[in-house]
Write a protein that holds these residues in place. Structure first.
Motif, PDB file in Angstrom:
ATOM      1  N   ARG A   1    -102.509 -30.854 115.364  1.00 33.91           N
ATOM      2  CA  ARG A   1    -103.283 -32.045 115.740  1.00 33.91           C
ATOM      3  C   ARG A   1    -103.032 -32.401 117.200  1.00 33.91           C
ATOM      4  N   LEU A   2    -101.774 -32.312 117.608  1.00 29.15           N
ATOM      5  CA  LEU A   2    -101.439 -32.579 119.014  1.00 29.15           C
ATOM      6  C   LEU A   2    -102.141 -31.579 119.921  1.00 29.15           C
ATOM      7  N   LEU A   3    -102.121 -30.315 119.491  1.00 29.73           N
ATOM      8  CA  LEU A   3    -102.762 -29.289 120.313  1.00 29.73           C
ATOM      9  C   LEU A   3    -104.268 -29.489 120.363  1.00 29.73           C
ATOM     10  N   HIS A   4    -104.838 -29.856 119.241  1.00 25.74           N
ATOM     11  CA  HIS A   4    -106.276 -30.122 119.206  1.00 25.74           C
ATOM     12  C   HIS A   4    -106.635 -31.230 120.205  1.00 25.74           C
ATOM     13  N   LYS A   5    -105.834 -32.294 120.211  1.00 19.32           N
ATOM     14  CA  LYS A   5    -106.065 -33.408 121.158  1.00 19.32           C
ATOM     15  C   LYS A   5    -105.946 -32.906 122.599  1.00 19.32           C
TER      16      LYS A   5
ATOM     17  N   ALA B   1     -93.057 -49.368 109.392  1.00 23.24           N
ATOM     18  CA  ALA B   1     -94.395 -48.778 109.363  1.00 23.24           C
ATOM     19  C   ALA B   1     -94.898 -48.532 110.777  1.00 23.24           C
ATOM     20  N   TYR B   2     -95.825 -47.624 110.880  1.00 26.04           N
ATOM     21  CA  TYR B   2     -96.411 -47.314 112.177  1.00 26.04           C
ATOM     22  C   TYR B   2     -97.467 -48.370 112.471  1.00 26.04           C
ATOM     23  N   MET B   3     -97.068 -49.450 113.104  1.00 19.78           N
ATOM     24  CA  MET B   3     -97.959 -50.591 113.284  1.00 19.78           C
ATOM     25  C   MET B   3     -97.839 -51.126 114.710  1.00 19.78           C
ATOM     26  N   GLU B   4     -98.725 -52.064 115.003  1.00 23.84           N
ATOM     27  CA  GLU B   4     -98.746 -52.610 116.370  1.00 23.84           C
ATOM     28  C   GLU B   4     -98.732 -54.127 116.391  1.00 23.84           C
TER      29      GLU B   4
ATOM     30  N   GLU C   1     -98.935 -40.627 118.314  1.00 24.55           N
ATOM     31  CA  GLU C   1     -98.257 -40.294 117.054  1.00 24.55           C
ATOM     32  C   GLU C   1     -98.185 -38.788 116.813  1.00 24.55           C
ATOM     33  N   THR C   2     -99.079 -38.023 117.429  1.00 26.45           N
ATOM     34  CA  THR C   2     -98.992 -36.570 117.249  1.00 26.45           C
ATOM     35  C   THR C   2     -97.750 -36.010 117.920  1.00 26.45           C
TER      36      THR C   2
END
Lengths: 197, 867
Positions: free
Chosen positions: A24-28, B284-287, B255-256
């Protein structure tokens, strides 16, 4: 650091999850690279027609997840070969100045090698699939500056496409695909050495 | 060809022969480079005499860096070999030599061989290996910084640390080398940080004595990542939700790359204690996150940090502090106290909501006097109220918010003649507590109180002095203390270096019988000035010299303003010196002294003076002031003036006395005696000859003219006179008289001037009328002979003095005389004669008639005529 996890697991997905995150990182990053190239060459943002350069067997539902990953792995390998070809031809023509596009291009190339190494851990021994690039699309016959740029755009489009496919496929993997990373085969190690060079 | 071959062989033989002679001994072990020895271990070296040597083992001597090794540690192996065994120490590095030489005199050349030793330790195993890759922009830096504990022992040798990162999946290996003796960290470049990959990291240390390898660190790459703190952390006030604040932020990294969880901590602005939100709430992954159960209307400081999901990375640093204020709308239940006649209103400690208004009711003798509605945005105000003697006052205060009104806070002010007792004594001290010092106040209980009064509690008040006149708020605060306590710590936020007046009021509670109301009344306050921390004064006193004398000077300086004292002035020190001598003298005076007289100063000398103010924290000097002492002391000038004046007076008197005593002499000297003609005796005589009928024509006429008597001038010629007035009145005309001081009357005399000599008559004018009687050749006048008067004056005629020759020439015919004639006669004569003179003057040419000689003169037929 108190409280830090030391098992190295990525949530509940383990290695497949990490590989999916990497894809996914690479795709981005491939999308960003394509955008940077279009901007640097003042090319239209519309995709170049003509289909994908890399062709693989159709990912029919009947294929197992492992087979799909194996096919996509083969496609990514071709993409890496094409990208390295692009880098060689661009560096031959253009001066060696540093630019965001070049930095991103290097990141994508390295990251693609990382993804190939990571997906190889998920392959089932004995399954071999090949991906092909038609000879007329291989770039060797491309002549002329504009044609070369169009071909590079197509290579980058392929990168976006196949990394996206890989990301989607990996994310849809069930939990049973999870397994610990294995020691690399001799063939892969040789490939890695090549990548380092 | 054969000859050259033999020559080459000969050279080789010679070379071998010389070489064998120069190294007839050899050390084992041998090495062309350093032989590295481990400290603490034994080392044995053996010296071998080569075959054919003339020496024996007894001739062998070992030396380490020119120091002989003791024979006791030698071990003779055989006749040609001697070994030596030493325990290696860290200072044994150097040249170890084996020397073979005869002890007696000998021509045999000595044999020497040496090896170089180097001592050290084998490396220790690196421990606690950890690695870090920081976030760089939106990505992770490709540089992995690893650190470890190399141990405290230096290996003393060149040591090589090799950091190795092996990426398992790709089988890529990255290495970095660091060559310090005790390297603690090394940085390896991964080209592109391999996200989501498994790393094996270790460090290997190697030197000549061995190698060690740390434990391997096998982690996914995220483990080494240190992300940036959360971005754009903001604290938002939620209007409709009480006691909460909304915290929002942005992920610092995609997040990637690294999926993060967060940590939030907060504290009140006035507090140092952080409260951390449980991680389970923020993992949690929140803002955004809502902080709840906060105190209403309170400022909070919020910070955040983040870490990889499931603690898979390093923690980031804490973000910068963000401040937010929460609002609320709940009723409050606490109010305040006020003091004495000057009402100080302070906002409640716990408002339970946003106060909208305060209601203040003031009654005098239980009758409503005035009421005020105070806006809540100005909660601290002062009200002044005049309370007539013998009257009491009651003040009630309530506060209101959007929900309701608080209970009343009441203050009762008794009659002025009923002051209630205060505490016995009060003192304060500063305790140096971390992080801020505290002010401790102690007092003695109220000695005695009237019956019926109940000591409700003590009230401690602190007021910053001096109050800023431009500030609407009173800088004061107070706190209540239980009645059974006699010391406490002020909880106010007192400023350093500022003076506060600390007051202790006992608050009494009593019931008023006829109203059945409970009143509170403050007793007499006991006040002391205090500082939470003292500093040196901001500036020194400015000294002025108000009175400078011959040997003393009076100095005056202003007291440093209170807000600049920054502490209690302990004393003033006056420094003074004679200008540019740098020999300062000093005088120390107490802090309540603001003027001082310096004594024992030198006269007419420049002095420099300044005053230094001191507190317990330090001292500050004021500006230098220069003054000069006087030349004369008090009264000296007056004495001198009096003496001079008296001397002058005496001198004057003496002179006057002298003049009076010797006035006759002086008179004769200054004013020669002029005989008075009226007193003169005239001799009457008659000529012996008969007077003839035909009177001989007089050739002499005597005229005395008074020019200042207008009547003496020709009355009938007044119309003509102004034209010639200047000529007549010119003082030049009298110059010819001789200017004698005895001739006080400015008279002009005209006599015996020949008309033909009118141009030179001035100098020939005779001062005194001269009477010349002459007869013509013995003729006898026909009528009665005239009576001639002859003056007996001894005054000489000036003209004669000036012209003695002329005098002698005409002496037989003319004689000078002085006499006065009657005015009538003079006028008659003058009138006739002036006519002729004016006429002649008019006919005279102007150019030939200089003003100096323009006199009214009488034309004479005969008489005295100067030459």
């Amino acid at each position: 650091m108190a409280g830090r996890g030391t098992n190295g697991r990525h949530g509940s997905r383990g290695h497949a999850g990490r590989t999916a995150a990497l894809a996914r990182l690479l795709h981005k990053e491939c999308i960003q690279l394509l955008e940077l190239y279009r901007n640097s060459e003042s090319l239209p943002s519309s995709p170049v027609d003509g289909g994908y350069l890399v062709s693989i067997p159709p990912l029919v539902p009947q294929l197992s997840d492992a087979e799909k990953i194996s096919i996509l792995h083969a496609a990514l390998k071709e993409c890496l070969r094409l990208l390295e070809d692009v880098i060689t031809r661009e560096d031959a023509d253009v001066s060696d100045e540093d630019s965001e596009y070049k930095r991103k291009r290097k990141t994508v190339r390295d990251r693609l090698g990382h993804l190939l190494a990571s997906t190889e851990q998920l392959l089932v021994d004995g399954q071999k699939f090949e991906a092909k690039v038609k000879e007329e699309l291989d770039g060797q016959a491309v002549s002329g500056s504009f044609s070369l740029k169009m071909w590079i755009v197509r290579v980058l489009q392929d990168l976006v496409h196949w990394t996206g496919q890989t990301s989607d496929t990996l994310r849809s993997l069930p939990a049973e695909m999870e397994k610990a990373p294995k020691t690399m085969s001799r063939r892969t190690r040789r490939g890695a050495e090549k990548i380092r060079k | 060809m054969d000859t050259s071959h033999h020559l080459l062989l000969l050279l080789m033989f010679l070379h071998y022969a010389i070489g064998s002679n120069s190294s007839c001994v050899k050390i084992l072990p041998d090495s062309s480079s350093n032989i590295v020895l481990e400290v603490g271990k034994n080392f044995t070296a053996t010296c071998h005499l080569l075959e054919g040597s003339v020496y024996t083992s007894d001739d062998i001597e070992w030396r380490l860096e020119n120091i002989s090794i003791a024979k006791q540690v030698y071990r003779k192996i055989n006749e040609t070999a001697v070994s030596v065994t030493v325990n290696v120490s860290s200072d044994m590095s150097g040249l170890l030599r084996c020397r073979a030489a005869k002890k007696s005199l000998s021509y045999a050349p000595q044999c020497i061989y040496g090896i170089f030793l180097r001592t050290g330790y084998p490396p220790l195993k690196p421990k606690n290996l950890s690695c870090l890759a920081v976030q760089e922009g939106k990505d992770i830096s490709s540089y992995l910084n690893c650190s470890w504990d190399p141990g405290s022992r230096s290996p003393l040798l060149d040591t090589n640390y090799t950091l190795t990162v092996h990426v398992l999946a790709s089988d890529l290996t990255y290495k970095a080398e660091c060559n310090q003796h005790l390297a603690r960290y090394c940085v390896v470049n991964l080209e592109t940080f391999q996200i989501h990959m498994l790393f094996r990291v270790w460090v290997e240390v190697k030197n000549a004595l061995g190698s060690e390898r740390s434990d391997e660190l096998q982690k996914y790459s995220a483990y080494f990542v240190k992300p940036n703190p959360p971005l754009n952390v903001r604290v938002l006030t939620e209007v409709n939700i009480s006691t909460s604040l909304m915290v929002t932020w942005k992920h610092p990294v995609h997040e990637t790359i690294l999926k993060l969880s967060y940590a939030i901590r907060y504290r009140k602005v006035a507090s140092d204690v952080w409260v951390e939100v449980p991680e389970s709430f923020t993992k949690a992954y929140m803002e955004s996150f809502r902080l709840q159960s906060l105190e209403p209307y309170t400022q909070y400081v919020v910070q955040m940090r983040c870490i990889g999901e499931s603690h898979s990375s390093h923690w980031s640093n804490w973000s910068a502090s963000v401040t937010g204020v929460n609002l609320c709308s709940v009723i409050f239940n606490s109010c305040l106290y006020s003091i004495a006649y000057c009402l100080l209103l302070q906002a409640p400690v716990k408002t339970n909501g946003k106060i909208l208004e305060y209601y203040l009711n003031i009654s005098q003798d239980y009758v409503m006097f005035e009421s005020h509605t105070i806006r809540a945005d100005k909660p601290r105000l002062m009200y002044s109220m005049e309370l007539p003697p013998g009257k009491t006052a009651s003040i009630e205060l309530t506060a209101a918010n959007s929900v309701g009104v608080s209970p009343k806070a009441t203050l009762f002010i008794p009659r002025s003649d009923q002051e209630l007792p205060g505490v016995g004594d009060m003192s304060w001290s500063v305790r140096d507590e971390k992080p801020e010092p505290e002010l401790q106040v102690e007092w003695t209980a109220v000695p005695s109180r009237p019956a019926g009064l109940h000591l409700f509690h003590y009230l401690l008040e602190w007021v910053k002095i001096p109050q800023n006149v431009h500030q609407t708020e009173l800088q004061a605060g107070w706190q209540r203390v239980s009645s059974n306590v006699t010391n406490t710590t002020l909880n106010g936020d007192l400023e350093k270096f500022k003076r506060y007046n600390i007051s202790v009021y006992p608050i009494y509670k009593y019931h008023v019988r006829h109203t059945l109301q409970t009143h509170f009344q403050a007793g007499r306050p006991v006040t002391r000035p205090a500082y939470i921390q003292q500093g040196t004064p901001e500036k020194g006193p400015t000294v002025t010299v108000t009175k400078s004398k011959k040997n003393s000077a009076k100095l005056t300086w202003e007291e440093i303003p209170l807000d600049r004292q920054r502490g209690f002035i302990t004393d003033y020190t006056i420094y003074y010196e004679i200008r540019n001598t740098k020999q300062w003298k000093s005088v120390t005076v107490s802090p309540n002294v603001h003027s001082y007289v310096l004594t024992d100063l030198a006269s007419e000398t420049d002095y420099v003076v300044n005053v230094m103010a001191s507190t317990v924290a330090g001292s500050v000097k004021g500006m230098d002031c220069t003054f000069k002492t006087m030349k004369y002391g008090d009264g000296e000038v007056e004495v001198i003036v009096v003496v001079v004046c008296l001397s002058f007076l005496f001198l004057t008197v003496f002179i006057i006395m002298f003049c009076l005593r010797k006035r006759e002499v002086i008179k004769k000297l200054l004013w020669p005696q002029v005989p008075d003609p009226s007193d003169s005796s005239i001799a009457h005589w008659s000529p012996d000859f008969p007077i003839k009928a035909d009177v001989p024509k007089e050739d002499v006429s005597v005229v005395e003219v008074d020019v200042f008597d207008g009547k003496s001038l020709c009355e009938e010629d007044k119309a003509v006179l102004p034209l010639k007035k200047d000529k007549y009145l010119s003082e030049d005309h009298s110059s010819g008289i001789g200017g004698s001081s005895c001739m006080s009357s400015p008279r002009h005399s005209v006599s015996d001037i020949d008309s033909g000599d009118s141009g030179q008559t001035t100098v020939s004018t005779v001062q005194y009328s001269s009477v010349v009687a002459a007869t013509y050749k013995g003729q006898t006048p026909s009528h009665q002979p005239p009576v001639f008067a002859r003056s007996e004056s001894t005054q000489p005629l000036l003209d004669c003095e000036e012209h003695p020759d002329h005098l002698s020439e005409s002496g037989g015919q003319s004689r000078s005389s002085y006499f006065r004639r009657g005015r009538e006669l003079e006028l008659g004569v003058l009138g006739q004669e002036c006519d002729g003179a004016v006429q002649e003057e008019e006919t005279s040419p102007v150019a030939e008639d200089p003003p100096a000689s323009a006199l009214c003169y009488v034309q004479q037929q005969s008489g005295y005529r100067p030459q």
